[in-house]
Design a protein around this motif. Structure first.
Motif, mmCIF file in Angstrom:
data_model
loop_
_atom_site.group_PDB
_atom_site.id
_atom_site.type_symbol
_atom_site.label_atom_id
_atom_site.label_comp_id
_atom_site.label_asym_id
_atom_site.label_seq_id
_atom_site.Cartn_x
_atom_site.Cartn_y
_atom_site.Cartn_z
ATOM 1 N N LEU A 96 -22.432 -6.880 -2.821
ATOM 2 C CA LEU A 96 -21.400 -6.619 -3.386
ATOM 3 C C LEU A 96 -20.866 -5.320 -2.587
ATOM 4 O O LEU A 96 -19.244 -5.521 -2.109
ATOM 5 N N LEU A 97 -21.409 -4.604 -1.723
ATOM 6 C CA LEU A 97 -20.648 -3.721 -0.868
ATOM 7 C C LEU A 97 -20.142 -4.467 0.220
ATOM 8 O O LEU A 97 -19.132 -4.339 0.950
ATOM 9 N N TRP A 100 -15.305 -7.153 3.099
ATOM 10 C CA TRP A 100 -14.703 -8.367 3.237
ATOM 11 C C TRP A 100 -13.298 -8.255 3.020
ATOM 12 O O TRP A 100 -12.294 -8.733 3.292
ATOM 13 N N ARG A 101 -13.377 -7.797 1.539
ATOM 14 C CA ARG A 101 -12.112 -7.924 0.748
ATOM 15 C C ARG A 101 -10.883 -7.223 1.463
ATOM 16 O O ARG A 101 -9.914 -7.524 1.564
ATOM 17 N N PHE A 102 -11.143 -6.016 2.167
ATOM 18 C CA PHE A 102 -10.398 -4.995 2.477
ATOM 19 C C PHE A 102 -10.067 -5.255 4.142
ATOM 20 O O PHE A 102 -9.299 -4.314 4.693
ATOM 21 N N THR A 103 -10.920 -5.977 4.868
ATOM 22 C CA THR A 103 -10.833 -6.333 6.259
ATOM 23 C C THR A 103 -10.443 -7.602 6.630
ATOM 24 O O THR A 103 -9.254 -8.029 7.107
ATOM 25 N N MET A 104 -11.453 -8.609 6.413
ATOM 26 C CA MET A 104 -11.178 -9.844 6.740
ATOM 27 C C MET A 104 -9.992 -10.523 5.754
ATOM 28 O O MET A 104 -9.209 -11.184 6.197
ATOM 29 N N TYR A 105 -10.166 -10.386 4.775
ATOM 30 C CA TYR A 105 -9.097 -10.967 3.719
ATOM 31 C C TYR A 105 -7.628 -10.490 3.876
ATOM 32 O O TYR A 105 -6.723 -11.272 3.820
#
Length: 359
Positions: free
Chosen positions: A99-100, A105-110
């Protein structure tokens, strides 16, 4: 004198040859960069950033930075539960880690098609499946696939034992054979993935692209986010200074284990104590006795001596203190006065016989 001159001459030749080698490597890298960009002015910053080759060490450093960040986030998260009962997070630790990682990933890669490590090194992912020669960011499907191929296998590897055990319990009599078969299949798939990852890494060492198998599967490649970051100029003065300090550090690493620090400390302490206090030094050589002739403290631990032993200089030590020191240092000297020490021997206390019949 002649030997010192030879050493200085060898060090100067080493610096000169290293600087020449670095210059040759930089010149060759500059030529390859110009060939890749298709013109002599492309390497100077006028070329397209995704056409500039990214160094292998930069790509590997980006992954190391990402791993360090993930570990740091997990440590901070686990510290929030340090006052709870021990083992509270252990049953769900794989899910919490996944989850972490998804949140990162949500706030960097995405958001920006680059991990934290890549952003620090001015790198980002380029969509190699796009027919355009210009930069194209990863699509949502590619980003999601990269996240699943990176996080999913880790979670499955940590949870495989628990999942197979639950399947065996839920299946009854036939669950054991089914779980055994799935275990063999998972072991085979894991072995094949490791072999494929090894082959992919060898290919990466050959051509310098896509160090991870997941990047090759989804069609992602690391490129520079700006052309100014492609330069890697190292001044000769900085390089010579680093070589000098590196050699000095290696010399210290070789020299320090050969120095008997206990003996040096004892000699300095004896010298300073003897120069400052003559009477105190004489009293110290008496082994720390009080007026009644009883040794009141160990020369090492400072406590009341247990099984008092001496090494021939008058100081008294606990048996275990002086014995461990003698085992660690064959050339033992007294830690208090620095004199040559013999084998530890028990202290012989004087006994006074009294006439009981005279009373």
């Amino acid at each position: 004198m002649q030997e010192t001159y030879r050493q200085k001459k060898s060090l100067q030749l080493l610096f000169t040859s290293t600087a020449q080698a670095m210059a040759d490597v930089e010149e060759e890298s500059e030529g390859n960069r110009r060939k890749t960009d298709g013109g002599p002015g492309a390497a100077g910053g006028g070329g397209d950033p995704q056409q500039l080759p990214v160094l292998r060490i930069s790509q590997l450093d980006a992954f190391e930075l990402d791993s360090t960040l993930e570990q740091l986030v997990w440590e901070r998260f686990s510290h929030c539960f340090q006052n709870c009962r021990p083992g509270l997070l252990t049953p769900v630790e794989p899910e919490l880690r996944a989850l972490l990682q998804l949140l990162l990933w949500r706030f960097t890669m995405y958001s920006g098609s680059a991990t934290v490590g890549q952003a620090l090194l001015s790198l980002r992912y380029h969509n190699t499946k796009s027919p355009s020669t210009r930069y194209r960011s990863l699509s949502r499907g590619q980003k999601l696939g990269l996240a699943l191929l990176t996080i999913g296998p880790r979670w499955l590897q940590e949870r495989s034992h628990s999942l197979l055990r639950l399947l065996r319990l839920a299946g009854g009599d036939g669950g054991g054979a089914l779980s055994q078969g799935l275990r063999h299949v998972m072991a085979l798939v894991s072995g094949l993935m490791q072999i494929a990852s090894l082959i992919n890494f060898l290919v990466f060492l050959r051509n310098g692209r896509r160090p991870l198998l997941a990047e090759r599967v989804v069609g992602a490649r690391a490129v520079f986010s700006k052309a100014e970051a492609a330069g890697r100029d190292v001044a000769y003065q900085y390089m010579n200074r680093e070589l000098l300090w590196h050699g000095f550090a290696e010399f210290l690493i070789f020299l320090l284990p050969l120095v008997n620090t206990r003996k040096v400390k004892a000699a300095v302490k004896s010298l300073l104590g003897g120069a400052g206090e003559g009477g105190a030094g004489a009293g110290d050589r008496q082994g720390g006795r009080d007026g009644l002739g009883v040794w009141k403290e160990c020369g090492l631990c400072g406590e009341w001596p247990t099984m008092p032993h001496t090494v021939g200089c008058g100081h008294v030590f606990c048996y275990y203190c002086i014995k461990s020191l003698a085992i660690a240092d064959p050339a033992l000297t007294c830690p208090r006065c620095g004199e040559e020490a013999g084998p530890p021997e028990p202290v012989k206390l004087p006994m006074e016989m009294t006439d009981m019949g005279g009373r």
